[in-house]
Enzyme design. Structure first.
Site, PDB file in Angstrom:
ATOM      1  N   LYS A  49     -18.007 -11.621 -58.373  1.00  0.00           N
ATOM      2  CA  LYS A  49     -16.926 -10.628 -58.448  1.00  0.00           C
ATOM      3  C   LYS A  49     -16.948 -10.027 -59.849  1.00  0.00           C
ATOM      4  O   LYS A  49     -17.230 -10.735 -60.827  1.00  0.00           O
ATOM      5  CB  LYS A  49     -15.580 -11.328 -58.191  1.00  0.00           C
ATOM      6  CG  LYS A  49     -14.340 -10.487 -58.483  1.00  0.00           C
ATOM      7  CD  LYS A  49     -14.177  -9.328 -57.531  1.00  0.00           C
ATOM      8  CE  LYS A  49     -12.980  -8.440 -57.922  1.00  0.00           C
ATOM      9  NZ  LYS A  49     -13.019  -7.146 -57.218  1.00  0.00           N
ATOM     10  N   GLY A  76      -7.794  -4.694 -57.326  1.00  0.00           N
ATOM     11  CA  GLY A  76      -7.270  -4.653 -58.689  1.00  0.00           C
ATOM     12  C   GLY A  76      -7.925  -5.664 -59.606  1.00  0.00           C
ATOM     13  O   GLY A  76      -7.274  -6.252 -60.473  1.00  0.00           O
ATOM     14  N   LEU A  77      -9.225  -5.882 -59.375  1.00  0.00           N
ATOM     15  CA  LEU A  77     -10.021  -6.755 -60.252  1.00  0.00           C
ATOM     16  C   LEU A  77      -9.463  -8.178 -60.336  1.00  0.00           C
ATOM     17  O   LEU A  77      -9.427  -8.767 -61.422  1.00  0.00           O
ATOM     18  CB  LEU A  77     -10.091  -6.138 -61.657  1.00  0.00           C
ATOM     19  CG  LEU A  77     -11.390  -5.421 -61.998  1.00  0.00           C
ATOM     20  CD1 LEU A  77     -11.259  -4.718 -63.356  1.00  0.00           C
ATOM     21  CD2 LEU A  77     -12.545  -6.410 -62.063  1.00  0.00           C
ATOM     22  N   ASN A 131     -20.171  -2.746 -64.283  1.00  0.00           N
ATOM     23  CA  ASN A 131     -19.512  -1.942 -63.242  1.00  0.00           C
ATOM     24  C   ASN A 131     -18.806  -0.752 -63.886  1.00  0.00           C
ATOM     25  O   ASN A 131     -17.774  -0.918 -64.536  1.00  0.00           O
ATOM     26  CB  ASN A 131     -18.517  -2.857 -62.500  1.00  0.00           C
ATOM     27  CG  ASN A 131     -17.821  -2.164 -61.360  1.00  0.00           C
ATOM     28  OD1 ASN A 131     -17.977  -0.963 -61.155  1.00  0.00           O
ATOM     29  ND2 ASN A 131     -17.017  -2.915 -60.616  1.00  0.00           N
ATOM     30  N   CYS A 134     -14.991   0.884 -60.992  1.00  0.00           N
ATOM     31  CA  CYS A 134     -13.855   0.317 -60.254  1.00  0.00           C
ATOM     32  C   CYS A 134     -12.811   1.405 -60.025  1.00  0.00           C
ATOM     33  O   CYS A 134     -12.308   1.998 -60.975  1.00  0.00           O
ATOM     34  CB  CYS A 134     -13.204  -0.843 -61.002  1.00  0.00           C
ATOM     35  SG  CYS A 134     -11.751  -1.389 -60.094  1.00  0.00           S
ATOM     36  N   LYS A 169     -23.563  -0.529 -62.036  1.00  0.00           N
ATOM     37  CA  LYS A 169     -22.996  -0.214 -60.716  1.00  0.00           C
ATOM     38  C   LYS A 169     -22.309   1.136 -60.827  1.00  0.00           C
ATOM     39  O   LYS A 169     -21.353   1.300 -61.589  1.00  0.00           O
ATOM     40  CB  LYS A 169     -21.989  -1.305 -60.317  1.00  0.00           C
ATOM     41  CG  LYS A 169     -21.216  -1.026 -59.020  1.00  0.00           C
ATOM     42  CD  LYS A 169     -21.954  -1.517 -57.806  1.00  0.00           C
ATOM     43  CE  LYS A 169     -21.156  -1.482 -56.532  1.00  0.00           C
ATOM     44  NZ  LYS A 169     -20.605  -2.755 -56.143  1.00  0.00           N
ATOM     45  N   SER A 199     -17.362   1.635 -53.824  1.00  0.00           N
ATOM     46  CA  SER A 199     -16.552   2.250 -52.763  1.00  0.00           C
ATOM     47  C   SER A 199     -16.170   3.691 -53.151  1.00  0.00           C
ATOM     48  O   SER A 199     -16.198   4.057 -54.323  1.00  0.00           O
ATOM     49  CB  SER A 199     -15.302   1.408 -52.523  1.00  0.00           C
ATOM     50  OG  SER A 199     -14.573   1.267 -53.715  1.00  0.00           O
ATOM     51  N   GLY A 252     -23.466   0.259 -49.394  1.00  0.00           N
ATOM     52  CA  GLY A 252     -22.529   1.202 -48.793  1.00  0.00           C
ATOM     53  C   GLY A 252     -22.758   1.338 -47.299  1.00  0.00           C
ATOM     54  O   GLY A 252     -23.684   2.020 -46.871  1.00  0.00           O
ATOM     55  N   GLY A 274     -21.308  -5.402 -48.261  1.00  0.00           N
ATOM     56  CA  GLY A 274     -19.915  -5.628 -48.632  1.00  0.00           C
ATOM     57  C   GLY A 274     -19.024  -5.857 -47.436  1.00  0.00           C
ATOM     58  O   GLY A 274     -18.786  -6.990 -47.007  1.00  0.00           O
TER      59      GLY A 274
HETATM   60  O1  RRO Z   1     -11.272  -5.119 -57.697  1.00  0.00           O
HETATM   61  C1  RRO Z   1     -11.269  -4.000 -57.149  1.00  0.00           C
HETATM   62  O2  RRO Z   1     -10.220  -3.430 -56.783  1.00  0.00           O
HETATM   63  C2  RRO Z   1     -12.530  -3.268 -56.901  1.00  0.00           C
HETATM   64  C3  RRO Z   1     -13.567  -3.174 -57.824  1.00  0.00           C
HETATM   65 BR1  RRO Z   1     -13.575  -4.047 -59.465  1.00  0.00          BR
HETATM   66  C4  RRO Z   1     -14.690  -2.353 -57.530  1.00  0.00           C
HETATM   67  O3  RRO Z   1     -15.642  -2.209 -58.311  1.00  0.00           O
HETATM   68  N1  RRO Z   1     -14.703  -1.720 -56.333  1.00  0.00           N
HETATM   69  C5  RRO Z   1     -13.707  -1.824 -55.451  1.00  0.00           C
HETATM   70  O4  RRO Z   1     -13.773  -1.212 -54.367  1.00  0.00           O
HETATM   71  N2  RRO Z   1     -12.617  -2.607 -55.729  1.00  0.00           N
END
Ligand code: RRO
Length: 290
Positions: A49, A76-77, A131, A134, A169, A199, A252, A274
């Site tokens: 993650k 939200g990470l 990344n 996000c 990413k 996403s 994707g 995913g």
């Molecule tokens: O944690 C997220 O909300 C999240 C991340 Br870090 C990301 O890179 N892509 C995503 O769809 N959700």
């Protein structure tokens, strides 16, 4: 395309993936239980993650929803902090020699540098995936959509760190000039691979009750699943055209072998899964490899 390609190993730098299929960051890879499931699955590698410096509880629930054709999330990470993923590498490597990638997504720009700097002290991960995409941090834009900020972040990173095992990413791009802008930035640095795509940010999905399907951010969230495959394929194809020697991990909307072949035919060397992994669990990988 032959089945054997998906089963064949592939190297990014000196890191050998056992086959071409693995999880996408964020999917089945947050907790030690998740990661152990990936260890004992047939994935060719493992990615964590995306992590921040500190533990984060993430956004309010429900923050994930899916239906037949898509998923939406605003996680939200939520993650255990970089140190957990760095230390857990030791457990992973005591069981398997498949590659372990730590995904990094600092909330603040400088946090990325701090985490990557700290990760230098650990030796049980093989690659870092930075990344830049996000979509769900309220009040923060995606770095990957700000070309100046992306360039500046990478410049600071490589000024301070002599690590050539970092991949990026990327968010999905939709404008031909944007692909070129990002490719021109990437060419300036020793980035060792790209993962395309994250996403599609800030979609909106109703649930069966005609309510917003997720709670955070008034229901807006990152869209994954089959509906995003055309954009994933386009991003892989375009970056492959602009950066022909760069290894690309396609991501994707991959639900079956045909989807994986389409990504490989578009220039991907590996693929990440995913939404379908969340739906099926890690036994999913068997289907791609038999
Ligand atoms: O944690 C997220 O909300 C999240 C991340 Br870090 C990301 O890179 N892509 C995503 O769809 N959700």
């Amino acid at each position: 395309m032959e089945q054997s390609i998906l089963n064949s190993p592939f190297k990014i730098k000196n890191v050998e993936f056992h086959n071409r299929i693995m999880n996408a960051s964020g999917c089945n890879c947050t907790t030690s239980e998740d990661l152990l499931e990936l260890v004992s699955s047939r994935s060719g590698g493992i990615i964590s993650k995306s992590c921040t410096y500190e533990y984060r509880v993430g956004n309010e629930m429900p923050r994930y929803y899916d239906n037949d054709v898509l998923s939406i999330n605003s996680t939200g990470l939520a993650n255990n902090g970089y140190e957990f993923y760095a230390k857990y590498g030791e457990t992973i490597k005591s069981i398997t020699n498949k590659p372990y990638i730590i995904s990094v997504a600092g909330i603040k720009y400088r946090e990325n540098l701090k985490i990557i700097n700290k990760l230098q002290q650990y030796e049980n991960h093989d690659l870092i995936e930075l990344n830049l995409s996000c979509p769900n941090i309220i009040g923060k834009s995606q770095i990957g959509y700000d070309f100046e900020a992306s360039d500046e972040l990478l410049r600071c990173l490589y000024e301070n760190i002599d690590n050539h095992n970092i991949g990026l990413k990327l968010p999905p791009y939709f404008d031909m000039i944007h692909f070129e802008n990002m490719a021109d930035i990437i060419k300036k640095y020793p980035i060792c691979y790209l993962t395309c795509i994250n996403s599609l940010g800030n979609g909106f999905v109703f649930n069966e009750l005609m309510e917003p399907s997720i709670v955070p951010n008034n229901g807006f969230g990152g869209i994954g699943g089959s509906v995003i495959k055309p954009f994933g394929l386009a991003n892989v194809r375009k970056f492959h055209e602009l950066l022909p020697t760069m290894p690309i991990i396609g991501c994707g909307g991959i639900t079956n072998k045909q989807d994986a072949y389409e990504y490989i035919k578009s220039g991907a060397s590996l693929v990440q899964i995913g939404t379908q992994l969340i739906k099926t669990g890690p036994e999913l990988f068997d289907m791609f490899l038999t």
